[in-house]
Design a protein around this motif. Structure first.
Motif, PDB file in Angstrom:
ATOM      1  N   LEU A   2       0.832  -1.206   0.000  1.00 48.95           N
ATOM      2  CA  LEU A   2       0.000   0.000   0.000  1.00 48.95           C
ATOM      3  C   LEU A   2       0.871   1.262   0.000  1.00 48.95           C
ATOM      4  O   LEU A   2       0.604   2.206  -0.754  1.00 48.95           O
ATOM      5  CB  LEU A   2      -0.949  -0.029   1.211  1.00 48.95           C
ATOM      6  N   ASN A   3       1.933   1.262   0.823  1.00 50.12           N
ATOM      7  CA  ASN A   3       2.830   2.422   0.864  1.00 50.12           C
ATOM      8  C   ASN A   3       3.471   2.681  -0.490  1.00 50.12           C
ATOM      9  O   ASN A   3       3.614   3.838  -0.907  1.00 50.12           O
ATOM     10  CB  ASN A   3       3.945   2.205   1.906  1.00 50.12           C
ATOM     11  N   LEU A   5       2.182   1.957  -3.378  1.00 48.34           N
ATOM     12  CA  LEU A   5       1.164   2.526  -4.272  1.00 48.34           C
ATOM     13  C   LEU A   5       0.982   4.018  -3.991  1.00 48.34           C
ATOM     14  O   LEU A   5       0.877   4.829  -4.910  1.00 48.34           O
ATOM     15  CB  LEU A   5      -0.171   1.795  -4.111  1.00 48.34           C
ATOM     16  N   TYR A   6       0.954   4.391  -2.707  1.00 53.10           N
ATOM     17  CA  TYR A   6       0.841   5.820  -2.362  1.00 53.10           C
ATOM     18  C   TYR A   6       2.021   6.600  -2.951  1.00 53.10           C
ATOM     19  O   TYR A   6       1.832   7.672  -3.535  1.00 53.10           O
ATOM     20  CB  TYR A   6       0.774   6.013  -0.836  1.00 53.10           C
ATOM     21  N   ILE A  25     -10.079   9.304  -1.363  1.00 54.66           N
ATOM     22  CA  ILE A  25      -9.845   8.181  -0.443  1.00 54.66           C
ATOM     23  C   ILE A  25     -10.631   8.391   0.851  1.00 54.66           C
ATOM     24  O   ILE A  25     -11.328   7.486   1.335  1.00 54.66           O
ATOM     25  CB  ILE A  25      -8.334   8.028  -0.132  1.00 54.66           C
ATOM     26  N   HIS A  40     -10.634  -1.631   2.478  1.00 53.20           N
ATOM     27  CA  HIS A  40      -9.336  -1.710   1.804  1.00 53.20           C
ATOM     28  C   HIS A  40      -9.513  -1.584   0.281  1.00 53.20           C
ATOM     29  O   HIS A  40      -8.759  -0.868  -0.386  1.00 53.20           O
ATOM     30  CB  HIS A  40      -8.658  -3.037   2.172  1.00 53.20           C
ATOM     31  N   SER A  41     -10.532  -2.259  -0.257  1.00 54.91           N
ATOM     32  CA  SER A  41     -10.813  -2.148  -1.700  1.00 54.91           C
ATOM     33  C   SER A  41     -11.153  -0.707  -2.067  1.00 54.91           C
ATOM     34  O   SER A  41     -10.729  -0.203  -3.113  1.00 54.91           O
ATOM     35  CB  SER A  41     -12.000  -3.036  -2.102  1.00 54.91           C
ATOM     36  N   GLU A  43     -10.173   1.976  -0.531  1.00 59.42           N
ATOM     37  CA  GLU A  43      -8.956   2.792  -0.458  1.00 59.42           C
ATOM     38  C   GLU A  43      -8.100   2.616  -1.715  1.00 59.42           C
ATOM     39  O   GLU A  43      -7.636   3.593  -2.304  1.00 59.42           O
ATOM     40  CB  GLU A  43      -8.143   2.413   0.793  1.00 59.42           C
ATOM     41  N   ILE A  44      -7.924   1.363  -2.145  1.00 57.07           N
ATOM     42  CA  ILE A  44      -7.090   1.098  -3.341  1.00 57.07           C
ATOM     43  C   ILE A  44      -7.743   1.712  -4.592  1.00 57.07           C
ATOM     44  O   ILE A  44      -7.072   2.360  -5.393  1.00 57.07           O
ATOM     45  CB  ILE A  44      -6.923  -0.427  -3.574  1.00 57.07           C
ATOM     46  N   LEU A  47      -7.417   5.463  -4.435  1.00 59.79           N
ATOM     47  CA  LEU A  47      -6.012   5.855  -4.622  1.00 59.79           C
ATOM     48  C   LEU A  47      -5.618   5.813  -6.102  1.00 59.79           C
ATOM     49  O   LEU A  47      -4.898   6.672  -6.592  1.00 59.79           O
ATOM     50  CB  LEU A  47      -5.116   4.920  -3.793  1.00 59.79           C
ATOM     51  N   ILE A  95      -2.830  -5.091  -9.819  1.00 57.84           N
ATOM     52  CA  ILE A  95      -4.167  -5.144  -9.208  1.00 57.84           C
ATOM     53  C   ILE A  95      -5.041  -6.076 -10.047  1.00 57.84           C
ATOM     54  O   ILE A  95      -5.204  -5.867 -11.253  1.00 57.84           O
ATOM     55  CB  ILE A  95      -4.813  -3.729  -9.161  1.00 57.84           C
TER      56      ILE A  95
END
Ligand SMILES: [Fe+2]
Ligand SMILES: [Fe+2]
Length: 186
Positions: A2-3, A5-6, A25, A40-41, A43-44, A47, A95
């Motif tokens: 995740l980090n 991806l950010y 987000i 979580h989905s 957020e992704i 993002l 993804i």
């Protein structure tokens, strides 16, 4: 992961667009909680929804796969960045969740039969805290209680604007509106 991806998104987008993404987000995760879907989905998907926003037309076309939805509308940049973003997220960022990929793909034009995640990304994009237009507060509040009503308000605003400026309207947007009317029993 995740980090990473950010970091990738922060590097890919100008600061203002990255701020917009953080706003999407924030709203998407809150709505995921509200509507009891995977946070979580949300957020992704939020993002990555504009991951292709800054690609030029050549890059967009490199990623966009031949798709019936693009027929006659293939040069609409607003539409292409969702389609390209979804392919980019799959091929370059690994993804594979189809719901996330579809939420990215259709976040500008919608489609008939959207899932709750797709609806959340669509409306979060329109009402995140950096958005400021007449009635945005009304749509923001409506999204918390009835996401379909919120989408109807937003899509009507969008359609009126497109008619005013003589811009093409993608049939998916009309389909989305008709479908949501049906879901609301109208
Ligand atoms: Fe977008
Ligand atoms: Fe966006």
């Amino acid at each position: 992961m995740l980090n990473q991806l950010y970091d990738h998104i922060e590097k890919s987008l100008p600061p203002k667009r990255y701020q917009h993404t953080l706003g999407v987000i924030e709203v998407a995760v809150a709505l995921a909680k509200q509507y009891d879907i995977n946070e979580h989905s949300a957020e992704i998907a939020a993002l990555l929804h504009d991951v292709s926003k800054c690609m030029n037309l050549e890059e967009l076309h490199f990623y966009v796969e031949c798709d019936e939805t693009l027929k006659y509308y293939g040069d609409m940049g607003e539409l292409l960045h969702g389609f390209a973003g979804s392919v980019y997220a799959k091929k370059e960022l690994g993804i594979h969740d189809e719901d996330i990929l579809s939420a990215i793909k259709y976040h500008t034009i919608g489609r008939r039969g959207m899932t709750t995640l797709e609806k959340i990304i669509y409306i979060a994009d329109a009402v995140e805290p950096n958005r400021n237009y007449p009635n945005v507060d009304l749509i923001r509040e409506k999204a918390k209680t009835c996401i379909n009503d919120a989408i109807l308000l937003e899509v009507d605003r969008k359609l009126k604007h497109l008619l005013e400026i003589d811009a093409p309207i993608h049939p998916n947007t009309v389909d989305m509106r008709n479908c949501i009317l049906g879901e609301l029993g109208k």
